[in-house]
Design an enzyme around this catalytic site. Structure first.
Site, mmCIF file in Angstrom:
data_model
loop_
_atom_site.group_PDB
_atom_site.id
_atom_site.type_symbol
_atom_site.label_atom_id
_atom_site.label_comp_id
_atom_site.label_asym_id
_atom_site.label_seq_id
_atom_site.Cartn_x
_atom_site.Cartn_y
_atom_site.Cartn_z
ATOM 1 N N HIS A 197 0.892 -1.173 0.000
ATOM 2 C CA HIS A 197 0.000 0.000 0.000
ATOM 3 C C HIS A 197 0.920 1.209 0.000
ATOM 4 C CE1 HIS A 197 -3.950 1.876 1.707
ATOM 5 N NE2 HIS A 197 -3.123 2.870 1.396
ATOM 6 N N PHE A 198 0.725 2.111 -0.976
ATOM 7 C CA PHE A 198 1.651 3.230 -1.149
ATOM 8 C C PHE A 198 1.866 3.993 0.162
ATOM 9 C CE2 PHE A 198 2.877 7.549 -1.762
ATOM 10 C CZ PHE A 198 3.851 7.481 -2.738
ATOM 11 N N HIS A 199 3.129 4.189 0.529
ATOM 12 C CA HIS A 199 3.440 5.023 1.703
ATOM 13 C C HIS A 199 4.750 5.759 1.492
ATOM 14 C CE1 HIS A 199 4.988 0.954 2.426
ATOM 15 N NE2 HIS A 199 5.865 1.436 3.300
ATOM 16 N N PHE A 200 4.716 7.032 1.863
ATOM 17 C CA PHE A 200 5.843 7.944 1.668
ATOM 18 C C PHE A 200 6.338 8.332 3.066
ATOM 19 C CE2 PHE A 200 7.678 12.163 0.903
ATOM 20 C CZ PHE A 200 8.335 12.008 -0.307
#
Ligand code: ZN
Length: 169
Positions: free
Chosen positions: A102-105
């Protein structure tokens, strides 16, 4: 084809739906959440509302919203912790170190000599990254380190509240 990590259920979908105490800030496209593993006190992630895995899956609107959210929380982190630097990074696929699909920055306030075990490899040679200059990360201590830096729900709530109180208007 980029190989993705598997995590079921997705911990970031759970964080966004069932753990509202972890959320520092939110908008139409993103949520900024406190990282349960505080390698650096105050370290956060900006995540997408949508369950998408990598940078390659983002819409242009999401790209803009992620960077705006990262800047906003970075301002709050500077005000809260007066760090020496703000580290941002983001992993795409298992071969880049991605652990949750899941996209995480990541937005990390860096302090001198902190207990940083997992992060961009260039920190291995940065004097003040938590280990001797020129030595690379030794993964043998990761299990203990993960335990050491895992904050309780109460500590995470307090940390998230503190950062939230310092968000710009
Ligand atoms: Zn998800």
């Amino acid at each position: 084809m980029i190989e993705l990590p598997i995590r079921d259920p997705c911990d970031l979908c759970v964080a966004s739906r069932e753990e509202s105490w972890k959320i520092i800030n939110e908008n139409e496209h993103t949520l900024t959440v406190i990282n349960p593993w505080q390698f650096e006190v105050g370290q956060c992630c900006v995540i997408t509302r949508r369950h998408v895995a990598t940078l390659l899956d983002l819409s242009d609107q999401e790209c803009g919203a992620i960077m705006a959210s990262a800047k906003r929380v970075a301002e709050a982190l500077v005000k809260t912790y007066q760090p020496l630097g703000i580290l941002t990074f983001q992993n795409n696929g298992v071969f880049s170190g991605q652990e949750t699909p899941h996209f995480h920055f990541h937005v990390v306030p860096r302090q001198k000599g902190s207990d940083w075990g997992i992060g961009p490899p260039q920190l291995a040679t940065f004097d003040g990254a938590g280990r001797k200059r020129g030595t690379s990360h030794d993964p043998s201590g990761d299990a203990q380190r993960l335990k050491r830096v895992q904050f309780s729900a109460k500590q995470l709530t307090e940390t998230a509240n503190l950062i939230r109180s310092n968000l710009p208007e």
